[in-house]
Design a protein around this motif. Structure first.
Motif, PDB file in Angstrom:
ATOM      1  N   LEU A   1      11.224   4.569  -3.517  1.00 20.63           N
ATOM      2  CA  LEU A   1      10.365   2.883  -3.836  1.00 20.63           C
ATOM      3  C   LEU A   1      11.098   1.891  -4.622  1.00 20.63           C
ATOM      4  O   LEU A   1      11.526   0.770  -4.772  1.00 20.63           O
ATOM      5  CB  LEU A   1       9.104   2.484  -4.784  1.00 20.63           C
TER       6      LEU A   1
ATOM      7  N   LYS B   1      -3.828   1.713  -3.121  1.00 23.93           N
ATOM      8  CA  LYS B   1      -3.069   3.495  -2.858  1.00 23.93           C
ATOM      9  C   LYS B   1      -3.305   3.523  -0.960  1.00 23.93           C
ATOM     10  O   LYS B   1      -4.585   2.811  -0.855  1.00 23.93           O
ATOM     11  CB  LYS B   1      -3.951   3.843  -3.309  1.00 23.93           C
ATOM     12  N   ASP B   2      -2.719   4.302  -0.339  1.00 26.42           N
ATOM     13  CA  ASP B   2      -3.287   3.983   0.706  1.00 26.42           C
ATOM     14  C   ASP B   2      -2.664   5.920   1.565  1.00 26.42           C
ATOM     15  O   ASP B   2      -1.617   6.304   0.839  1.00 26.42           O
ATOM     16  CB  ASP B   2      -2.887   2.623   1.861  1.00 26.42           C
ATOM     17  N   ASP B   3      -2.885   5.824   2.700  1.00 24.42           N
ATOM     18  CA  ASP B   3      -2.531   7.570   2.744  1.00 24.42           C
ATOM     19  C   ASP B   3      -0.862   6.941   3.271  1.00 24.42           C
ATOM     20  O   ASP B   3       0.104   8.114   3.494  1.00 24.42           O
ATOM     21  CB  ASP B   3      -3.378   8.158   4.268  1.00 24.42           C
ATOM     22  N   LYS B   4      -0.396   5.952   4.070  1.00 30.62           N
ATOM     23  CA  LYS B   4       0.618   5.281   4.404  1.00 30.62           C
ATOM     24  C   LYS B   4       1.485   3.895   3.594  1.00 30.62           C
ATOM     25  O   LYS B   4       0.262   3.554   3.189  1.00 30.62           O
ATOM     26  CB  LYS B   4       0.969   5.463   5.600  1.00 30.62           C
TER      27      LYS B   4
ATOM     28  N   PRO C   1       0.134   7.491  -2.772  1.00 34.43           N
ATOM     29  CA  PRO C   1       0.230   8.368  -4.221  1.00 34.43           C
ATOM     30  C   PRO C   1       1.200   9.331  -4.704  1.00 34.43           C
ATOM     31  O   PRO C   1       2.155   9.611  -5.122  1.00 34.43           O
ATOM     32  CB  PRO C   1      -1.021   8.900  -4.750  1.00 34.43           C
ATOM     33  N   GLU C   2       1.675   9.771  -3.608  1.00 29.78           N
ATOM     34  CA  GLU C   2       2.641  11.224  -3.915  1.00 29.78           C
ATOM     35  C   GLU C   2       3.986  10.811  -3.267  1.00 29.78           C
ATOM     36  O   GLU C   2       5.090  11.314  -2.627  1.00 29.78           O
ATOM     37  CB  GLU C   2       2.301  12.572  -2.511  1.00 29.78           C
ATOM     38  N   MET C   3       3.790   9.646  -2.522  1.00 30.73           N
ATOM     39  CA  MET C   3       5.623   9.016  -2.604  1.00 30.73           C
ATOM     40  C   MET C   3       6.524   8.572  -3.799  1.00 30.73           C
ATOM     41  O   MET C   3       6.134   8.760  -4.841  1.00 30.73           O
ATOM     42  CB  MET C   3       5.410   7.099  -2.163  1.00 30.73           C
ATOM     43  N   LYS C   4       8.156   9.880  -3.464  1.00 31.59           N
ATOM     44  CA  LYS C   4       8.929   9.451  -4.399  1.00 31.59           C
ATOM     45  C   LYS C   4       9.410   8.089  -5.337  1.00 31.59           C
ATOM     46  O   LYS C   4       9.568   7.263  -4.679  1.00 31.59           O
ATOM     47  CB  LYS C   4      10.624  10.355  -3.646  1.00 31.59           C
ATOM     48  N   THR C   5       9.864   8.485  -6.610  1.00 33.24           N
ATOM     49  CA  THR C   5       9.976   6.593  -6.831  1.00 33.24           C
ATOM     50  C   THR C   5      11.059   6.402  -6.321  1.00 33.24           C
ATOM     51  O   THR C   5      11.304   5.287  -6.530  1.00 33.24           O
ATOM     52  CB  THR C   5       9.750   6.869  -8.498  1.00 33.24           C
TER      53      THR C   5
ATOM     54  N   SER D   1       0.926  -0.888  -0.181  1.00 33.98           N
ATOM     55  CA  SER D   1      -0.409  -0.186   0.158  1.00 33.98           C
ATOM     56  C   SER D   1       0.617   1.757   0.561  1.00 33.98           C
ATOM     57  O   SER D   1       1.616   1.142   0.665  1.00 33.98           O
ATOM     58  CB  SER D   1      -0.720   0.224   1.212  1.00 33.98           C
ATOM     59  N   LEU D   2       0.498   1.976  -0.843  1.00 34.81           N
ATOM     60  CA  LEU D   2       1.415   3.552  -1.350  1.00 34.81           C
ATOM     61  C   LEU D   2       0.449   4.793  -0.963  1.00 34.81           C
ATOM     62  O   LEU D   2      -0.397   4.803  -1.374  1.00 34.81           O
ATOM     63  CB  LEU D   2       1.765   2.793  -2.619  1.00 34.81           C
TER      64      LEU D   2
END
Lengths: 306, 306
Positions: free
Chosen positions: B102, B127-130, B95-99, B92-93
């Motif tokens: 990852l 997707k999730d908030d965390k 969406p604003e996480m930097k590629t 669960s990621l």
């Protein structure tokens, strides 16, 4: 391409596929299930996650949520031509959650496991601020049916009615009235385990409709390196007036089966209840949707995860 | 008993065990792994979840997080006497996480998979908030080692140093300096896959230390219907001054192995590097901890999940 949102789900999956090798005898990332061949059988493995306020509303009835959680996994096993056998459950729970809610969830889950001859063999529980349910389901099949084995000049079929889950979701989200059929299809979908024995002798390629009929049809096209013509008027669409026909074939969560079969089996397949012939495969590598002779260009093909 | 918090993790697991039958030939809920017997092999299946701000801090370096995520699962397979083979990853990621973050995670995960001959066969992303990471790992063994097969009058051994992960966690949480050994043990633990071939011929029962040495020793006692005397001064404890010895044997996350063996194998086992004889089993059904001849009554035995 700085964030996951820019990359998108399929960009992400492509990145992962490139980085990780597959063993020669197993089929991995990119089908509904992974296929592990053994001496006398093939194991099918799938894993799916449902997160509160991402995949379901907080007021989703807990007995129906259990049905949904297991059926989205059964659907993947069925789409690969198998039957489910063993399950592993990871639950994240809010410590303040009522045990009565959890009991309702487990009673319903147990009934569904029992009905489908599934055994719960393990998992884990952890605390979190909200509920999430992750199920790993292992099934078995003598003959796996993949997305990648369709050929040109075959028929394309779909089971059941398409778009009811979309209309159910729309009604719940916008607080409008909707038929029980639509609400149930969103809240407590039933995988088409009832049809698998009838379809399996004929299906050359199969997928379950989780991301939207068009997107899932596209997955078969891409994996099998073929094209498809699909005829909207041939699809058994949900009657609800809340959403357009395009919405109904692009929302997903129907958990019906889309499959291809040789034309010579058409009579046998059309004798099966609840199955519709909706199109044909070809060599074009393009998916084209016709509505009464006109080509439709949809703005999207299915659900975007990011 | 109105909320999950009142019920507790083990109350919850008992409830689940009662509700769900086990198939006769498979070992299910209650060991490190489920064991599925096949013609020529046994499959071992385990699943674990790591959630941001529940199991790891948001600033956990992503390469180390990947090492932790796979090793906590490898550790379960190793504790059942097996080697890991196939993995399924649910992410669960945000969406604003930097590629780039990852990519760091996946590069490290791939290196660890490659080192341990593990193939990534599937999973899902949502997707999730965390960030949360759920891995299902399937391994293989010719002879499963369970928690339930210890007998009275056997030796109790533990591998490695105990309590470093606890001290690493304490230092990171309270922003105090700590040795690299402790920080690494918490951030990027290594399952004892290196010792499994040496231990396996002798171990009658085994568990990995995830919840705390005492609680995990208690799991063997309960499952095997035996008791244990454990001698604190015989345990190879972490040297850090930040935590008490009791904290070190009750925090968990060491991912070392605790196992029992017949006394006649003592010489063979004590020749193995990094293994300590820490106690003996008996018929008492009680776990007693001695510190230089005095009985210690700890306030808790291990990590409470709720």
């Amino acid at each position: 391409m700085n964030t996951i949102k820019d990359l998108g789900e399929f960009g992400l999956i492509e990145k992962i596929k490139k980085l990780f090798d597959n063993p020669e005898n197993a089929i991995g990332i990119g089908d509904d299930c992974a296929v592990l061949p053994f001496d006398k059988t093939n194991l099918l493995v799938t894993v799916d996650t449902l997160i509160e306020n991402v995949h379901f509303f907080s007021n989703h009835p807990m007995d129906k949520l259990a049905i949904k959680a297991i059926n989205i996994n059964i659907s993947d096993i069925v789409a690969c031509g198998g039957y489910p056998k063993w399950a592993f459950l990871s639950l994240s729970l809010n410590p303040e959650m009522k045990t009565s809610s959890l009991e309702m969830f487990f009673d319903s889950l147990q009934k569904n496991f029992s009905k489908n001859n599934i055994f719960l063999l393990g998992g884990n529980t952890t605390k979190d601020d909200k509920l999430s349910i992750n199920i790993t389901l292992i099934g078995e099949t003598d003959k796996p049916i993949l997305r990648s084995s369709a050929k040109a000049n075959q028929d394309v079929y779909v089971t059941g009615k398409i778009g009811c889950a979309a209309c159910g979701f729309f009604a719940l989200k916008n607080n409008v009235t909707e038929s029980n059929e639509c609400l149930e299809k969103f809240l407590a979908p039933q995988a088409r385990i009832d049809l698998i024995d009838k379809i399996k002798p004929y299906a050359t390629a199969m997928i379950d409709i989780s991301d939207g009929l068009l997107q899932d049809a596209m997955h078969i096209c891409t994996s099998s390196n073929i094209g498809m013509d699909i005829f909207l008027e041939n699809i058994n669409l949900c009657e609800s007036k809340h959403l357009s026909n395009i919405d109904k074939i692009t929302f997903g969560e129907d958990y019906e089966l889309l499959f291809c079969a040789d034309k010579k089996h058409r009579n046998s397949l059309l004798e099966i209840n609840d199955i519709k012939l909706i199109g044909y495969t070809n060599n074009s590598k393009k998916l084209i949707i016709y509505n009464k002779g006109e080509i439709i260009i949809p703005q999207k093909y299915g659900f975007k995860h990011f």
